[in-house]
Write a protein that holds these residues in place. Structure first.
Motif, PDB file in Angstrom:
ATOM      1  N   MET A  33      -2.001 -50.649  -8.078  1.00 14.29           N
ATOM      2  CA  MET A  33      -2.887 -51.289  -6.986  1.00 14.29           C
ATOM      3  C   MET A  33      -4.188 -51.702  -7.680  1.00 14.29           C
ATOM      4  O   MET A  33      -4.672 -50.937  -8.234  1.00 14.29           O
ATOM      5  CB  MET A  33      -3.117 -50.280  -6.063  1.00 14.29           C
ATOM      6  N   GLY A  34      -4.704 -52.910  -7.353  1.00 10.45           N
ATOM      7  CA  GLY A  34      -5.786 -53.423  -7.955  1.00 10.45           C
ATOM      8  C   GLY A  34      -6.598 -53.866  -6.817  1.00 10.45           C
ATOM      9  O   GLY A  34      -6.331 -54.243  -5.681  1.00 10.45           O
ATOM     10  N   TRP A  35      -7.850 -53.890  -7.251  1.00 10.61           N
ATOM     11  CA  TRP A  35      -9.181 -54.567  -6.283  1.00 10.61           C
ATOM     12  C   TRP A  35      -9.663 -55.728  -7.155  1.00 10.61           C
ATOM     13  O   TRP A  35     -10.116 -55.601  -8.339  1.00 10.61           O
ATOM     14  CB  TRP A  35     -10.158 -53.689  -5.803  1.00 10.61           C
ATOM     15  N   PHE A  36      -9.824 -56.898  -6.651  1.00  9.77           N
ATOM     16  CA  PHE A  36     -10.185 -58.040  -7.189  1.00  9.77           C
ATOM     17  C   PHE A  36     -11.370 -58.671  -6.077  1.00  9.77           C
ATOM     18  O   PHE A  36     -11.375 -58.095  -5.054  1.00  9.77           O
ATOM     19  CB  PHE A  36      -9.337 -59.174  -7.281  1.00  9.77           C
ATOM     20  N   ARG A  37     -12.294 -59.403  -6.934  1.00 12.28           N
ATOM     21  CA  ARG A  37     -13.379 -60.004  -5.950  1.00 12.28           C
ATOM     22  C   ARG A  37     -13.671 -61.500  -6.451  1.00 12.28           C
ATOM     23  O   ARG A  37     -13.343 -61.628  -7.284  1.00 12.28           O
ATOM     24  CB  ARG A  37     -14.688 -59.045  -5.858  1.00 12.28           C
ATOM     25  N   GLN A  38     -14.179 -62.062  -5.398  1.00 13.13           N
ATOM     26  CA  GLN A  38     -14.297 -63.512  -5.567  1.00 13.13           C
ATOM     27  C   GLN A  38     -15.689 -63.896  -4.898  1.00 13.13           C
ATOM     28  O   GLN A  38     -15.743 -63.781  -3.529  1.00 13.13           O
ATOM     29  CB  GLN A  38     -13.303 -64.299  -5.134  1.00 13.13           C
ATOM     30  N   ALA A  39     -16.571 -64.321  -5.594  1.00 14.47           N
ATOM     31  CA  ALA A  39     -17.937 -64.605  -5.089  1.00 14.47           C
ATOM     32  C   ALA A  39     -17.771 -66.352  -4.764  1.00 14.47           C
ATOM     33  O   ALA A  39     -17.061 -66.874  -5.595  1.00 14.47           O
ATOM     34  CB  ALA A  39     -18.966 -64.098  -5.945  1.00 14.47           C
ATOM     35  N   PRO A  40     -18.625 -66.669  -3.826  1.00 16.30           N
ATOM     36  CA  PRO A  40     -18.720 -68.229  -3.939  1.00 16.30           C
ATOM     37  C   PRO A  40     -18.903 -68.996  -5.084  1.00 16.30           C
ATOM     38  O   PRO A  40     -19.928 -68.635  -5.798  1.00 16.30           O
ATOM     39  CB  PRO A  40     -19.644 -68.317  -2.867  1.00 16.30           C
ATOM     40  N   ARG A  44     -11.790 -65.535  -9.032  1.00 19.72           N
ATOM     41  CA  ARG A  44     -11.516 -64.258  -8.762  1.00 19.72           C
ATOM     42  C   ARG A  44     -11.357 -63.322  -9.872  1.00 19.72           C
ATOM     43  O   ARG A  44     -10.834 -63.553 -10.792  1.00 19.72           O
ATOM     44  CB  ARG A  44      -9.937 -64.160  -7.974  1.00 19.72           C
ATOM     45  N   GLU A  45     -12.333 -62.068  -9.923  1.00 18.57           N
ATOM     46  CA  GLU A  45     -12.293 -61.139 -11.000  1.00 18.57           C
ATOM     47  C   GLU A  45     -11.832 -59.781 -10.635  1.00 18.57           C
ATOM     48  O   GLU A  45     -11.792 -59.387  -9.474  1.00 18.57           O
ATOM     49  CB  GLU A  45     -13.795 -61.222 -11.356  1.00 18.57           C
ATOM     50  N   PHE A  46     -11.484 -59.262 -11.834  1.00 15.71           N
ATOM     51  CA  PHE A  46     -10.895 -57.862 -11.750  1.00 15.71           C
ATOM     52  C   PHE A  46     -12.264 -56.643 -11.354  1.00 15.71           C
ATOM     53  O   PHE A  46     -13.335 -56.896 -12.058  1.00 15.71           O
ATOM     54  CB  PHE A  46     -10.143 -57.461 -12.911  1.00 15.71           C
ATOM     55  N   VAL A  47     -11.810 -55.894 -10.506  1.00 18.90           N
ATOM     56  CA  VAL A  47     -12.656 -54.865 -10.174  1.00 18.90           C
ATOM     57  C   VAL A  47     -12.170 -53.600 -10.773  1.00 18.90           C
ATOM     58  O   VAL A  47     -13.029 -52.836 -11.463  1.00 18.90           O
ATOM     59  CB  VAL A  47     -13.116 -54.949  -8.694  1.00 18.90           C
ATOM     60  N   ALA A  48     -11.168 -53.154 -10.303  1.00 19.21           N
ATOM     61  CA  ALA A  48     -10.657 -51.644 -10.373  1.00 19.21           C
ATOM     62  C   ALA A  48      -9.137 -51.926 -10.267  1.00 19.21           C
ATOM     63  O   ALA A  48      -8.800 -52.516  -9.292  1.00 19.21           O
ATOM     64  CB  ALA A  48     -11.237 -50.527  -9.754  1.00 19.21           C
ATOM     65  N   ALA A  49      -8.496 -50.868 -10.769  1.00 19.32           N
ATOM     66  CA  ALA A  49      -6.960 -50.825 -10.756  1.00 19.32           C
ATOM     67  C   ALA A  49      -6.662 -49.237 -10.785  1.00 19.32           C
ATOM     68  O   ALA A  49      -7.483 -48.399 -11.433  1.00 19.32           O
ATOM     69  CB  ALA A  49      -6.330 -51.529 -11.624  1.00 19.32           C
ATOM     70  N   THR A  57      -6.828 -44.894 -13.951  1.00 16.19           N
ATOM     71  CA  THR A  57      -7.733 -45.696 -13.456  1.00 16.19           C
ATOM     72  C   THR A  57      -8.171 -46.621 -14.476  1.00 16.19           C
ATOM     73  O   THR A  57      -8.431 -46.238 -15.784  1.00 16.19           O
ATOM     74  CB  THR A  57      -8.587 -45.146 -12.348  1.00 16.19           C
ATOM     75  N   ASP A  58      -8.757 -47.868 -13.928  1.00 15.33           N
ATOM     76  CA  ASP A  58      -9.330 -48.850 -14.833  1.00 15.33           C
ATOM     77  C   ASP A  58     -10.349 -49.555 -14.104  1.00 15.33           C
ATOM     78  O   ASP A  58     -10.345 -49.687 -12.851  1.00 15.33           O
ATOM     79  CB  ASP A  58      -8.418 -49.700 -15.431  1.00 15.33           C
ATOM     80  N   TYR A  59     -11.598 -49.793 -14.693  1.00 15.81           N
ATOM     81  CA  TYR A  59     -12.749 -50.428 -14.083  1.00 15.81           C
ATOM     82  C   TYR A  59     -13.501 -51.579 -14.840  1.00 15.81           C
ATOM     83  O   TYR A  59     -13.456 -51.420 -15.915  1.00 15.81           O
ATOM     84  CB  TYR A  59     -13.836 -49.533 -13.788  1.00 15.81           C
ATOM     85  N   GLN A 101       2.685 -50.023 -13.814  1.00 15.26           N
ATOM     86  CA  GLN A 101       1.532 -49.875 -14.616  1.00 15.26           C
ATOM     87  C   GLN A 101       0.213 -50.935 -14.039  1.00 15.26           C
ATOM     88  O   GLN A 101       0.752 -52.016 -13.872  1.00 15.26           O
ATOM     89  CB  GLN A 101       1.640 -49.948 -16.295  1.00 15.26           C
ATOM     90  N   ALA A 102      -0.911 -50.378 -13.963  1.00 14.67           N
ATOM     91  CA  ALA A 102      -1.875 -51.042 -13.731  1.00 14.67           C
ATOM     92  C   ALA A 102      -2.468 -52.189 -14.851  1.00 14.67           C
ATOM     93  O   ALA A 102      -2.433 -51.496 -15.992  1.00 14.67           O
ATOM     94  CB  ALA A 102      -3.127 -50.499 -13.095  1.00 14.67           C
ATOM     95  N   THR A 103      -2.830 -53.289 -14.494  1.00 12.66           N
ATOM     96  CA  THR A 103      -3.367 -54.245 -15.455  1.00 12.66           C
ATOM     97  C   THR A 103      -4.525 -54.957 -14.643  1.00 12.66           C
ATOM     98  O   THR A 103      -4.821 -54.602 -13.809  1.00 12.66           O
ATOM     99  CB  THR A 103      -2.403 -55.331 -15.780  1.00 12.66           C
ATOM    100  N   ARG A 104      -5.366 -55.635 -15.717  1.00 16.29           N
ATOM    101  CA  ARG A 104      -6.450 -56.370 -15.268  1.00 16.29           C
ATOM    102  C   ARG A 104      -6.291 -57.770 -14.748  1.00 16.29           C
ATOM    103  O   ARG A 104      -7.251 -58.344 -14.011  1.00 16.29           O
ATOM    104  CB  ARG A 104      -7.593 -56.395 -16.356  1.00 16.29           C
ATOM    105  N   GLY A 105      -5.021 -58.215 -15.257  1.00 16.43           N
ATOM    106  CA  GLY A 105      -4.693 -59.680 -15.111  1.00 16.43           C
ATOM    107  C   GLY A 105      -4.373 -60.091 -13.624  1.00 16.43           C
ATOM    108  O   GLY A 105      -3.501 -59.518 -13.175  1.00 16.43           O
ATOM    109  N   ARG A 106      -5.168 -60.925 -12.869  1.00 11.50           N
ATOM    110  CA  ARG A 106      -4.824 -61.213 -11.657  1.00 11.50           C
ATOM    111  C   ARG A 106      -3.502 -62.070 -11.393  1.00 11.50           C
ATOM    112  O   ARG A 106      -2.825 -61.867 -10.378  1.00 11.50           O
ATOM    113  CB  ARG A 106      -5.878 -61.954 -10.961  1.00 11.50           C
ATOM    114  N   ASP A 107      -3.105 -62.601 -12.398  1.00 12.47           N
ATOM    115  CA  ASP A 107      -1.691 -63.209 -12.324  1.00 12.47           C
ATOM    116  C   ASP A 107      -0.572 -62.277 -12.803  1.00 12.47           C
ATOM    117  O   ASP A 107       0.533 -62.375 -12.214  1.00 12.47           O
ATOM    118  CB  ASP A 107      -1.606 -64.115 -13.613  1.00 12.47           C
ATOM    119  N   ASP A 108      -0.948 -60.962 -12.965  1.00 13.83           N
ATOM    120  CA  ASP A 108       0.148 -59.861 -13.052  1.00 13.83           C
ATOM    121  C   ASP A 108       0.585 -59.416 -11.648  1.00 13.83           C
ATOM    122  O   ASP A 108       1.605 -58.633 -11.559  1.00 13.83           O
ATOM    123  CB  ASP A 108      -0.527 -58.764 -14.016  1.00 13.83           C
TER     124      ASP A 108
END
Length: 122
Positions: A33-40, A44-49, A57-59, A101-108
Protein backbone atom coordinates in the motif's frame (compact mmCIF):
# COMPACT_ATOMS: atom_id res chain seq x y z
CA UNK A 1 -9.52 -4.03 -4.82
CA UNK A 2 -11.55 -0.94 -3.97
CA UNK A 3 -10.02 1.71 -1.75
CA UNK A 4 -11.73 4.36 0.35
CA UNK A 5 -9.59 7.08 1.88
CA UNK A 6 -10.77 9.22 4.78
CA UNK A 7 -9.54 11.36 7.63
CA UNK A 8 -8.51 14.52 5.86
CA UNK A 9 -9.38 17.95 7.13
CA UNK A 10 -8.16 21.38 8.12
CA UNK A 11 -5.41 21.57 10.73
CA UNK A 12 -3.05 24.25 11.96
CA UNK A 13 0.66 24.01 11.31
CA UNK A 14 2.28 21.77 13.88
CA UNK A 15 -0.86 19.70 14.26
CA UNK A 16 -1.58 16.08 13.52
CA UNK A 17 -3.98 14.03 11.43
CA UNK A 18 -4.53 10.37 10.79
CA UNK A 19 -5.61 9.23 7.36
CA UNK A 20 -7.24 5.87 6.84
CA UNK A 21 -7.65 3.79 3.72
CA UNK A 22 -10.12 0.94 3.88
CA UNK A 23 -9.83 -1.77 1.25
CA UNK A 24 -12.39 -4.24 0.04
CA UNK A 25 -11.59 -7.82 -0.85
CA UNK A 26 -10.14 -10.79 0.94
CA UNK A 27 -6.65 -10.50 -0.53
CA UNK A 28 -5.68 -7.21 1.10
CA UNK A 29 -2.72 -8.85 2.84
CA UNK A 30 -1.10 -9.58 -0.53
CA UNK A 31 -1.03 -5.91 -1.53
CA UNK A 32 1.59 -3.33 -0.81
CA UNK A 33 0.00 0.00 0.00
CA UNK A 34 1.15 3.49 -0.79
CA UNK A 35 0.16 7.03 -0.01
CA UNK A 36 0.63 9.75 -2.57
CA UNK A 37 -0.35 13.39 -2.58
CA UNK A 38 -1.10 16.03 -5.15
CA UNK A 39 -1.01 19.75 -4.50
CA UNK A 40 -2.67 22.22 -6.86
CA UNK A 41 -0.62 22.66 -10.01
CA UNK A 42 1.80 19.90 -9.08
CA UNK A 43 2.25 16.29 -10.03
CA UNK A 44 1.15 13.50 -7.77
CA UNK A 45 4.09 12.55 -5.58
CA UNK A 46 5.07 9.64 -3.41
CA UNK A 47 4.63 10.06 0.34
CA UNK A 48 4.96 6.64 1.98
CA UNK A 49 4.56 2.94 1.30
CA UNK A 50 4.34 -0.29 3.23
CA UNK A 51 4.93 -3.84 2.07
CA UNK A 52 2.24 -6.50 2.05
CA UNK A 53 3.41 -7.85 5.41
CA UNK A 54 4.01 -4.49 7.02
CA UNK A 55 7.62 -5.44 7.57
CA UNK A 56 9.02 -2.81 5.24
CA UNK A 57 8.21 0.86 4.97
CA UNK A 58 9.51 3.71 2.85
CA UNK A 59 9.07 7.46 3.13
CA UNK A 60 9.70 10.49 1.00
CA UNK A 61 12.47 12.63 2.42
CA UNK A 62 10.04 15.50 2.95
CA UNK A 63 7.93 13.52 5.43
CA UNK A 64 10.41 11.13 7.00
CA UNK A 65 10.38 11.47 10.76
CA UNK A 66 6.99 13.17 10.75
CA UNK A 67 4.71 10.64 9.02
CA UNK A 68 4.19 6.97 9.83
CA UNK A 69 2.49 4.36 7.67
CA UNK A 70 0.92 1.35 9.34
CA UNK A 71 -1.43 -1.39 8.26
CA UNK A 72 -3.89 -3.66 9.98
CA UNK A 73 -4.51 -6.63 7.72
CA UNK A 74 -7.26 -7.91 9.99
CA UNK A 75 -9.19 -4.70 9.30
CA UNK A 76 -8.14 -4.32 5.67
CA UNK A 77 -6.94 -0.83 6.50
CA UNK A 78 -3.78 1.20 6.07
CA UNK A 79 -3.11 4.35 8.04
CA UNK A 80 -0.98 7.40 7.58
CA UNK A 81 -0.20 9.15 10.83
CA UNK A 82 0.90 12.70 10.13
CA UNK A 83 2.39 14.98 12.76
CA UNK A 84 4.24 18.28 12.81
CA UNK A 85 2.25 19.22 9.76
CA UNK A 86 3.43 22.08 7.60
CA UNK A 87 1.56 24.27 5.11
CA UNK A 88 3.50 22.56 2.32
CA UNK A 89 1.83 19.28 3.30
CA UNK A 90 -1.43 20.69 1.96
CA UNK A 91 -2.66 18.41 -0.81
CA UNK A 92 -5.15 15.76 -1.77
CA UNK A 93 -3.87 12.50 -0.36
CA UNK A 94 -4.47 9.25 -2.23
CA UNK A 95 -3.98 5.68 -1.15
CA UNK A 96 -2.99 3.07 -3.69
CA UNK A 97 -2.42 -0.67 -3.88
CA UNK A 98 -0.15 -3.02 -5.81
CA UNK A 99 0.73 -6.64 -5.34
CA UNK A 100 3.48 -7.62 -2.94
CA UNK A 101 6.42 -5.22 -2.67
CA UNK A 102 6.08 -1.51 -2.14
CA UNK A 103 7.60 0.93 -4.59
CA UNK A 104 7.72 4.71 -5.03
CA UNK A 105 6.50 4.84 -8.59
CA UNK A 106 2.92 5.96 -8.94
CA UNK A 107 2.63 4.07 -12.23
CA UNK A 108 3.41 0.84 -10.38
CA UNK A 109 0.15 0.97 -8.46
CA UNK A 110 -2.92 -0.68 -9.90
CA UNK A 111 -5.69 0.55 -7.63
CA UNK A 112 -6.39 4.02 -6.29
CA UNK A 113 -8.72 5.54 -3.76
CA UNK A 114 -10.65 8.72 -4.38
CA UNK A 115 -8.44 11.03 -2.33
CA UNK A 116 -8.94 13.02 0.84
CA UNK A 117 -8.09 16.70 1.24
CA UNK A 118 -5.56 17.79 3.84
CA UNK A 119 -5.20 21.51 4.42
CA UNK A 120 -2.59 22.89 6.80
CA UNK A 121 -2.97 26.52 7.75
CA UNK A 122 -0.04 28.65 8.82
Amino acid sequence: VQLQASGGGLVQAGGSLRLSCAASGRTFSTYAMGWFRQAPGKEREFVAAISWSGGSTDYAASVKGRFSILRDNAKNTVYLHMRSLKPEDTAVYYCAAKLWQATRGRDDYDYWGQGTQVTVSS
